[in-house]
Design a protein around this motif. Structure first.
Motif, PDB file in Angstrom:
ATOM      1  N   LEU A 849       0.831  -1.203   0.000  1.00  0.00           N
ATOM      2  CA  LEU A 849       0.000   0.000   0.000  1.00  0.00           C
ATOM      3  C   LEU A 849       0.866   1.254   0.000  1.00  0.00           C
ATOM      4  O   LEU A 849       0.544   2.248  -0.683  1.00  0.00           O
ATOM      5  N   SER A 850       1.961   1.222   0.722  1.00  0.00           N
ATOM      6  CA  SER A 850       2.869   2.373   0.718  1.00  0.00           C
ATOM      7  C   SER A 850       3.444   2.616  -0.668  1.00  0.00           C
ATOM      8  O   SER A 850       3.607   3.767  -1.093  1.00  0.00           O
ATOM      9  N   ALA A 851       3.756   1.534  -1.385  1.00  0.00           N
ATOM     10  CA  ALA A 851       4.275   1.682  -2.746  1.00  0.00           C
ATOM     11  C   ALA A 851       3.254   2.346  -3.658  1.00  0.00           C
ATOM     12  O   ALA A 851       3.598   3.183  -4.501  1.00  0.00           O
ATOM     13  N   VAL A 852       1.988   2.004  -3.481  1.00  0.00           N
ATOM     14  CA  VAL A 852       0.939   2.636  -4.290  1.00  0.00           C
ATOM     15  C   VAL A 852       0.870   4.127  -3.985  1.00  0.00           C
ATOM     16  O   VAL A 852       0.726   4.960  -4.897  1.00  0.00           O
ATOM     17  N   LEU A 853       0.940   4.477  -2.714  1.00  0.00           N
ATOM     18  CA  LEU A 853       0.884   5.889  -2.341  1.00  0.00           C
ATOM     19  C   LEU A 853       2.101   6.639  -2.866  1.00  0.00           C
ATOM     20  O   LEU A 853       1.978   7.789  -3.307  1.00  0.00           O
ATOM     21  N   ILE A 854       3.257   6.011  -2.826  1.00  0.00           N
ATOM     22  CA  ILE A 854       4.458   6.657  -3.358  1.00  0.00           C
ATOM     23  C   ILE A 854       4.303   6.901  -4.852  1.00  0.00           C
ATOM     24  O   ILE A 854       4.717   7.945  -5.376  1.00  0.00           O
ATOM     25  N   ARG A 855       3.683   5.948  -5.547  1.00  0.00           N
ATOM     26  CA  ARG A 855       3.477   6.102  -6.985  1.00  0.00           C
ATOM     27  C   ARG A 855       2.648   7.343  -7.299  1.00  0.00           C
ATOM     28  O   ARG A 855       2.790   7.953  -8.353  1.00  0.00           O
ATOM     29  N   HIS A 856       1.779   7.727  -6.365  1.00  0.00           N
ATOM     30  CA  HIS A 856       0.927   8.909  -6.566  1.00  0.00           C
ATOM     31  C   HIS A 856       1.482  10.140  -5.858  1.00  0.00           C
ATOM     32  O   HIS A 856       0.767  11.147  -5.748  1.00  0.00           O
ATOM     33  N   GLY A 857       2.691  10.066  -5.363  1.00  0.00           N
ATOM     34  CA  GLY A 857       3.310  11.246  -4.770  1.00  0.00           C
ATOM     35  C   GLY A 857       2.877  11.542  -3.348  1.00  0.00           C
ATOM     36  O   GLY A 857       3.142  12.645  -2.855  1.00  0.00           O
ATOM     37  N   GLN A 858       2.254  10.604  -2.668  1.00  0.00           N
ATOM     38  CA  GLN A 858       1.812  10.813  -1.284  1.00  0.00           C
ATOM     39  C   GLN A 858       2.879  10.294  -0.321  1.00  0.00           C
ATOM     40  O   GLN A 858       2.710   9.279   0.352  1.00  0.00           O
ATOM     41  N   TYR A 859       3.982  11.013  -0.276  1.00  0.00           N
ATOM     42  CA  TYR A 859       5.133  10.527   0.471  1.00  0.00           C
ATOM     43  C   TYR A 859       4.922  10.612   1.976  1.00  0.00           C
ATOM     44  O   TYR A 859       5.364   9.719   2.711  1.00  0.00           O
ATOM     45  N   GLU A 860       4.280  11.658   2.445  1.00  0.00           N
ATOM     46  CA  GLU A 860       4.065  11.785   3.886  1.00  0.00           C
ATOM     47  C   GLU A 860       3.148  10.684   4.391  1.00  0.00           C
ATOM     48  O   GLU A 860       3.397  10.088   5.448  1.00  0.00           O
ATOM     49  N   ALA A 861       2.080  10.407   3.657  1.00  0.00           N
ATOM     50  CA  ALA A 861       1.167   9.338   4.062  1.00  0.00           C
ATOM     51  C   ALA A 861       1.863   7.986   4.022  1.00  0.00           C
ATOM     52  O   ALA A 861       1.697   7.158   4.931  1.00  0.00           O
ATOM     53  N   ALA A 862       2.632   7.738   2.967  1.00  0.00           N
ATOM     54  CA  ALA A 862       3.368   6.472   2.886  1.00  0.00           C
ATOM     55  C   ALA A 862       4.358   6.342   4.029  1.00  0.00           C
ATOM     56  O   ALA A 862       4.538   5.256   4.597  1.00  0.00           O
ATOM     57  N   GLN A 863       4.999   7.451   4.382  1.00  0.00           N
ATOM     58  CA  GLN A 863       5.946   7.404   5.483  1.00  0.00           C
ATOM     59  C   GLN A 863       5.246   7.126   6.812  1.00  0.00           C
ATOM     60  O   GLN A 863       5.789   6.458   7.686  1.00  0.00           O
ATOM     61  N   ASN A 864       4.013   7.624   6.970  1.00  0.00           N
ATOM     62  CA  ASN A 864       3.242   7.324   8.175  1.00  0.00           C
ATOM     63  C   ASN A 864       2.912   5.836   8.260  1.00  0.00           C
ATOM     64  O   ASN A 864       3.009   5.217   9.326  1.00  0.00           O
ATOM     65  N   LEU A 865       2.501   5.272   7.122  1.00  0.00           N
ATOM     66  CA  LEU A 865       2.208   3.832   7.113  1.00  0.00           C
ATOM     67  C   LEU A 865       3.461   3.019   7.421  1.00  0.00           C
ATOM     68  O   LEU A 865       3.418   2.053   8.197  1.00  0.00           O
ATOM     69  N   LEU A 866       4.559   3.415   6.827  1.00  0.00           N
ATOM     70  CA  LEU A 866       5.805   2.692   7.098  1.00  0.00           C
ATOM     71  C   LEU A 866       6.264   2.902   8.535  1.00  0.00           C
ATOM     72  O   LEU A 866       6.948   2.049   9.107  1.00  0.00           O
TER      73      LEU A 866
END
Length: 1505
Positions: A849-866
């Motif tokens: 899921l974090s990879a999907v968010l990174i693909r869309h430029g949602q780095y802060e959200a992906a970093q929160n999930l990670l």
């Protein structure tokens, strides 16, 4: 009357995000009718109230929902919104402004006979003055706000124009017709829109009599009915029917002009008068139609009820209704009914039972059970800790003990509230803006709409900070509670329920609010257990949880759920909220929070300090709350102990209980399964509705799992008291706890992506730039426009499941049951990924899921999930094999590092930016260290850009590629520190690879190791230079094995140092250049020769410092002289006159060159005029000094072609001339110099500008012996002339551009560049307050150098002004000798003696002064002291200018004879005659004495002989 069944929750409201951000198109509806009636006596007696409705219009495979609202505070305004489930929520709605108030009614339908592709709606309304209006509205609403609806689109009819003038009490409409009921019981229909008002058949009245009786007059009526209360038009078996309810209880059903049924609802002893009527859709198969009537009790308050009637009908030729319907009643108990919708077997009631307190009831006509739904008010109240007095008070009570640092507490609590306050479904624009206004935050509409999510957070945080909440954690929680309470009140006011929405065909059930729209969903199986009672366990198979085997398992589960309920009741919602936030924000450890919560369960509340709580709550309240907390804790302990005893008694061992708990955990799981059908990303109302519903289910499931988690933790703590074996404890820690943590992780991830808004694209995002240019696919453009909207959450970026038919989602709104099915499929789709192999674990789907968010430029959200995943990985709370753990860890570190890198790129705070960069570096290095890293990272090339071509590559080779990729990505984002570290790591790997197996491993490299090292060292040099680590950059240059690359880097090194102004690094000796000294010097000189003279730093000065530090003074002087030569050549390129700063730079250059040459051996203290800097050693042969041989050499162009020697003397002369020009430029900046001017003219200019010192310096430097004396005489002559105020203009004087005897040394004019020069102070002149003092000072200074100077000065004065009286000091210079003593032995001396002054007086006609001077010296000679008598009598002891005396005597005689000044001449002649006679007599006496003395001497000689 049937008793109401026990109410249970069967569903929950799901708000449609974005419905609060509608912008309105205001459209005025003109009216040609008379002025409105008086409000005290309206023609339409329908009670005013807020009203709403929704009309469904099919359109192909989909359908439109036309919703309308009339607000109670604005009864003349009607709002229309067009919704489509398969499209995005509309940005604009239509707001129709009528000339007068409307009754709470509107009817919308599609116009018949419309053209293909054109949508035109017909709107029927009725004003309170009795004007019926039909408006034709185009769709989509393409009107301009503020415009007026065209008159051709309006049809109006005034009901008061009819002869039948009874007031209107009810109204309804159907396509092409509006029907009204009057106070006299009559019903009339008007074909508004079909026929003209004056055409036959336009109006029809429904009568009781039939047949020929219709010809009778109204007097013939014998039957009367009460006023019409309500009218409903519907279609039954393709027949248009009217259901009419009268005040006297009569219910009549009409078919055109035929009355089909007349039924009295009071016949069944129904109390209260009927007021409203609702008709459900007919069931043609069962030939049954249901009606609902509201009976209002006028005697007893709050005793209203709804009666449900079931009428059977016959669809034969003669349409008949049964006169004995089935009846059931539903008591409302308290409150008043707002709206009701009825279907075949169910009805839904919206009622208000308090100020802004509402509930929705569902009544099943078959089972007669009453259920209820969770409204959004209740959910928000619970979310913001407002649902009870204890929920947030628990947080206020425990906050101080949970948070040790007040800054940490404020950040944590504020983050928790802001996350809840700004999530979709809770955040409402109008409510939030009004709340900010209450706190003195005055924002205009444009300012508020322009606020981003971060901007809103800052505004709200500033309010909380002003309340002084930063003191303690409890104070922070208390002030957040107050703010949330105000916001909740505003939210409820701006979202009052207006009416229900029901689509019986698709079983869609929704709610229309004042400021939003929502649908309802059913509950998930576990939700039914949570909201239901213990009886629900008996029907657990109906809940879709076929996991339990026998009745004993049901009993055990029931007791476990009861224990979870005890925990939930004691802790409230605050503990769950704090634990949730600790997982998301990572401000405080989640383990620390969980331990604190378990401690509360075990020992109760124990506030660390009571002072803050007493100040907030008061002493009495504090004591009361503390006692209540203690009582609750004791009750909880007893209840838990009893429950544990029941569990032990009903099970053979704790293992049986754990088996049941493990089965229950499977119900809490997301039931991940691989999708059989495809998926696709869409963005419409249905998709955002599904996201909202998923977040609701995830929240409930997370809370349930957390209660189970606390139950297990509590059980471990009291294990000794309940006979818990060590094997049971081991099973809980090794199996159950990892399982429950996985479940918690699943639901928190689902909830997080469902409520967290997306981040707006960065400015340098290429996709965003394409969107702004309207380039690319339509769906991609729409996606980028929505990024950053508060209602567009992270889950909206994901794919949505397709149905078996291939559609992504239904084109219609989903039913409550279908919403839950979609939630299950969507949750399963999110959990199943296709990029990561370990997707069936918590870490797997989180990484995916974090990879999907990174693909869309949602780095802060992906970093929160990670970050959530990091919490689990660090504590070993996820269960999988070692290989999977290493794979997951490498993938997590790789993605987390990439997110940190991208976040650091956009971070404005320098400290936070550096911290994120360091964390990213650490993550990338750790990711590369895993043995499973090549396998783990191979599927993330699309997200991060890292990909390695080839197969079966070794670990070192893979890491080399990884380090080079990391180096490049850090360089791409201008983070040189990270790039440098990875370049150095890659260099180390190259050495390792080259040394493995005698270099066999190096064969896999695409280049030779030397080439790779050269490239990497060049990169290290570049990054070190960017970081301004100059020593490291030089070390990289020296370490580079590629000579070409080394010299390129060296040149770049010098260029950058010069551009940065860091040339002191080159000159200070900080860097030992060793073998590169000559290269550095060559590069500097090459750059200096090709650089503009105005560039900074000045590279000639850099070269001077560079050579001076190495004690190469001759080369240092050569570079500064070269700088001087270029200044001469290029300094005046911009104009004809010299600029001061250019001359100043020339002075600096010459001064430095002179000083440097003074430090050289005198035999080598000279320079080559061409370019001494090109010489590497001192030349053995010195060139001819052409300048010394021929001082008057040619022009600069001629000079440049010659090679000559330049020594210190020439440099000093150049310095003096340049200094003179500079001083003149500071005084007269507009004065022009030319090469043809002579030094004499320059001296004249200096004297005129009173720069006497410079003038004398030039004279002394450029002339020797007689030439110098001549120039001194000229200078003093000019100065003396300036002392004569009455000098004649026609006297011969030297011109400023006079003789050209000796030309100036070559010099050039100024350039026009800007230089921040340091001005040279003007030399302090040795001059007094006027010209006389100046002349005296300089004459006294230079008369010893040239004794005749006083004569020149005196003669110049007398010549210039014959009438002048010579100053006393000048006369004294004639009268004194070199030692300063007065000349007393005659008038003879050196060049400036009294005789010379006497002659000057005579020459210029100063006879009186001459006579007095002569008399003075004659008398002085005569009055010698006795000791001087012998000296006076010597031969030639004194001399007087007798010839000059004779001239005076003759001139006085001539003047007397000529008649000029006869008396004065006579007096002077007498004075002169007397003085001469006395002198001559004295001379005779002295002569005789001499002769006698001579004679006496001879006589004595003779006697002696």
């Amino acid at each position: 009357m049937a008793a109401p069944a026990a109410r249970r929750i069967v569903g929950s409201e799901v708000p449609i995000p974005g419905s609060d951000k509608l912008r309105w198109i205001d459209l005025t509806i003109p009216s040609s009718s008379a002025a409105p009636a008086s409000p005290s006596d309206p023609f339409v007696l329908v009670p005013p109230r807020a009203a709403s409705g929704c009309h469904i219009i099919p359109s192909g495979d989909s359908q439109y929902y036309l919703s309308w609202r009339i607000h109670e505070e604005h009864p003349n305004v009607l709002e229309v919104i067009e919704l489509s489930a398969s499209k995005e929520f509309p940005s604009f709605g239509l707001r129709l402004v009528f000339q007068e108030a409307l009754c709470p009614f509107a009817f919308l339908c599609e116009r018949e006979g419309r053209r293909q592709g054109e949508l035109v709606y017909m709107l029927y309304v009725l004003t309170v003055s009795g004007v019926a209006l039909l408006c034709h509205l185009r769709s989509p609403f393409s009107y301009v706000s503020g415009s007026v609806l065209h008159q051709d689109d309006i049809v109006e009819f005034n009901l008061q124009s009819q002869a039948q003038s009874a007031k209107v009490t009810a109204v309804t409409a159907k396509p092409g017709c509006i029907v009204i009921g009057r106070q006299d019981g009559s019903i009339c229909s008007y074909s508004l829109g079909k026929l003209a008002p004056n055409s036959p058949g336009f109006s029809n009245e429904l009568r009781d009599d039939a047949g020929i009786g219709r010809l009778w007059t109204l007097v013939s009526r014998t039957k009367t009915v009460g006023p019409v209360q309500d009218i409903v038009a519907t279609v039954v078996n393709e027949r248009d029917l009217l259901f009419v309810l009268h005040l006297d209880g009569h219910l009549r059903i009409w078919d055109n002009h035929m009355k089909l049924l007349n039924y009295n609802v009071h016949s069944n002893d129904m109390e209260g008068h009927p007021s409203r009527l609702w008709v459900g859709e007919a069931d043609d198969d069962q030939e049954l139609i249901s009606l609902a009537i509201l009976h209002q009790n006028t005697v007893v308050q709050d005793c209203d009820y709804v009666a449900v009637y079931g009428f059977n009908f016959s669809a034969a030729e003669r349409f008949m209704f049964s006169s004995e319907p089935s009846i059931s009643t539903i008591p409302l108990l308290e409150g008043k009914l707002v709206d009701l919708k009825i279907a075949t077997d169910k009805l839904w009631i919206l009622k208000e039972f308090g100020s802004m307190l509402y509930e929705i009831l569902q009544y099943d006509t078959e089972t007669e059970k009453i259920c209820c739904y969770v409204l959004q008010e209740d959910a928000i109240s619970e979310l913001l800790f407002q649902s009870s007095d204890n929920a947030l008070d628990d947080l206020v009570w425990t906050a101080d003990s949970m948070f040790s640092l007040k800054e940490q507490a404020f950040t944590f609590i504020s983050s928790m509230f802001l996350r809840r306050l700004l999530q979709p479904g809770v955040n409402h624009c109008s409510a939030l803006r009004e709340t900010l206004l209450e706190h003195k935050r005055f924002l205009s509409d444009s300012e508020f709409q322009s606020l981003t999510a971060n901007g809103l957070q800052k505004e709200i945080l500033s309010i909380i900070e002003q309340e002084g909440s930063s003191q303690t954690a409890s104070a922070t929680a208390y002030h957040w509670k107050q703010f949330s309470a105000r916001y909740l009140h505003k939210w409820c006011w701006n979202n009052k329920p207006y009416g229900l929405l029901l689509d019986t065909k698709n079983e869609v059930f929704g709610l229309i609010r004042k400021g939003s729209f929502s649908l309802f969903r059913c509950l998930e199986g576990v939700e039914m257990l949570i909201y239901g009672s213990s009886d629900e366990l008996r029907n657990i198979d109906d809940l879709g949880m076929n996991l339990l085997d026998d009745i004993s398992d049901f009993e055990l589960l029931n007791e476990v759920l009861r224990c979870m309920g005890h925990i939930h009741h004691l802790l409230g919602r605050s503990s769950i909220a704090v634990y949730y936030e600790s997982l998301i924000s990572s401000i405080i450890s989640s383990d620390e929070i969980a331990s604190h919560i378990v401690k509360i369960l075990e020992t109760g509340f124990s506030p660390q300090s009571s002072s803050s709580l007493i100040s907030l709550l008061g002493t009495d309240t504090y004591v009361e709350r503390r006692q209540a907390a203690h009582k609750s804790q004791r009750k909880f302990s007893v209840e838990m102990l009893l429950s544990f005893q029941k569990l032990q008694s009903r099970s053979a061992s704790w293992s049986s209980v754990f088996d049941v708990i493990e089965k229950f955990m499977k119900c809490l799981n997301t039931n991940m399964s691989v999708q059989e059908y495809g998926s696709k990303r869409v963005c419409n109302v249905n998709s955002v509705l599904l996201v909202q519903a998923t977040s609701q289910v995830a929240k409930t499931m997370f809370e349930c799992a957390f209660d189970l988690f606390l139950f297990l933790r509590y059980l471990v703590g009291v294990g000794g008291q309940v006979s818990l074996l060590q094997s049971d404890v081991a099973r809980m820690k090794l199996k159950l706890f990892p399982m429950i943590r996985d479940i918690l992780g699943q639901w928190i991830v689902l909830h997080f992506v469902g409520i967290s808004p997306t981040s707006p694209p960065t400015i340098d995002d290429f996709s965003c730039q394409l969107s702004s240019l309207q380039l690319g696919k339509a769906d991609e453009l729409s996606l980028h426009r929505k990024l950053g909207c508060s209602d567009f959450t992270l889950a909206c970026l994901l794919d949505f499941p397709k149905s078996p038919e291939g559609d992504v989602m239904s084109p219609c709104f989903p039913s409550p049951a279908e919403v839950i099915n979609l939630v299950r499929r969507f949750s399963s789709l999110i959990m199943c990924g296709r990029n990561f192999e370990c997707v069936q674990t918590f870490s797997g789907y989180t990484i995916n899921l974090s990879a999907v968010l990174i693909r869309h430029g949602q780095y802060e959200a992906a970093q929160n999930l990670l970050g959530i995943l990091e919490t689990y990985l660090n504590n070993g709370k996820v269960s999988h094999t070692g290989e999977d753990a290493d794979t997951a860890c490498s993938a997590y570190l790789h993605l987390n590092g990439f997110c940190l890198l991208m976040l650091a790129h956009d971070e404005a705070n320098i400290i936070l930016r550096e911290s994120k960069v360091h964390d990213a570096i650490r993550c990338f290095f750790r990711a590369a260290s895993g043995y499973e890293a090549p396998k783990a990272l191979q599927n993330f090339s699309m997200e991060t850009g890292f990909q390695v071509s080839g197969e079966s590559r070794s670990i070192p080779l893979w890491r080399l590629n990884y380090y080079e990729w990391a180096m490049q990505i850090f360089e791409q984002h201008s983070m040189s520190e990270g790039a440098c570290q990875f370049a150095l790591a890659a260099l180390e790997l190259v050495d390792i690879i080259d040394g493995l197996d005698n270099g066999i491993e190096a064969e896999g490299l695409p280049e030779t190791t030397a080439m790779i090292k050269g490239r990497l060292w060049a990169n290290v040099f570049k990054y070190s230079l960017d970081l301004k680590h100059f020593r490291d950059a030089y070390c990289a240059i020296v370490s580079n094995p590629d000579d070409d690359s080394k010299y390129i880097c060296l040149r770049r090194f010098i260029i950058v140092l010069c551009d940065l102004g860091e040339t002191k690094v080159l000159c200070s000796g900080e860097i030992p250049f060793t073998d590169l000294v000559e290269k550095v010097e060559q590069e500097l000189f090459w750059k200096a020769e090709r650089s503009d003279l105005s560039s900074r730093p000045n590279l000639y000065k850099v070269l001077y410092s560079f050579e001076a530090h190495r004690n190469k003074w001759r080369k240092a002087a050569a570079y500064m002289y070269r700088y001087f030569v270029r200044l001469n050549r290029e300094g005046n390129a911009g104009g004809s006159h010299q600029l001061p700063h250019v001359l100043q730079e020339r002075l600096h250059a010459l001064s430095a060159a002179i000083n440097a040459l003074h430090l050289v051996d005198p035999s080598f203290a000279w320079l080559d005029s061409i370019c001494e800097a090109d010489d590497q050693i001192s030349p053995s042969k010195r060139p001819r000094n052409l300048l010394m041989e021929n001082l008057a050499f040619g022009t600069d162009s001629e000079l440049s072609k010659l090679q000559f020697c330049v020594d210190i003397e020439i440099l000093e002369k150049e310095y003096i001339l340049t200094e003179a020009q500079y001083m003149l430029s500071t005084l007269k900046s507009i004065f022009d110099f030319s090469e043809s001017q002579s030094i004499e003219s320059l001296i004249d200019i200096l004297i005129n500008e009173k720069l006497y010192d410079l003038a004398f310096t030039i004279v002394l430097k450029f002339w020797k012996e007689s030439g110098m004396k001549k120039q001194l005489e000229h200078v003093f002559s000019v100065i003396a002339q300036q002392c004569c105020p009455n000098r004649a203009d026609n006297k011969s004087r030297r011109s400023l551009t006079g003789s050209q005897q000796v030309p100036l040394l070559p010099s050039s004019e100024n350039d026009a560049w800007e230089i921040n020069n340091k001005s040279i102070p003007v030399i302090q002149q040795l001059q007094g307050s006027n010209h006389w003092e100046t002349l005296e000072l300089y004459l006294d200074k230079y008369k010893d150098l040239h004794p005749r100077l006083p004569v020149i000065v005196a003669e110049t004065l007398l010549y210039t002004d014959p009438e002048i009286e010579l100053p006393l000091w000048l006369v004294q210079m004639f009268k004194t000798n070199k030692a300063g003593n007065k000349i007393s032995w005659g008038m003879s001396g050196k060049e400036a003696d009294p005789a010379a002054l006497f002659r000057l007086y005579i020459n210029y006609g100063h006879h009186a002064e001459a006579t007095n001077l002569l008399v003075e010296y004659l008398e002085s000679f005569a009055s010698s002291r006795p000791v001087d008598l012998l000296h006076r009598k010597k031969m030639s002891a004194a001399w007087f200018p007798y010839t000059a005396v004779e001239r005076v005597w003759c001139q006085l005689g001539d003047m007397q004879r000529a008649g000029h000044s006869v008396d004065q001449c006579d007096r002077l002649r007498k004075l002169l005659h007397g003085a001469l006679m006395s002198h001559l007599q004295q001379v005779v006496v002295d002569s005789d004495d001499v002769l006698s003395s001579v004679g006496d001497g001879q006589g004595m000689e003779g006697q002696s002989s």
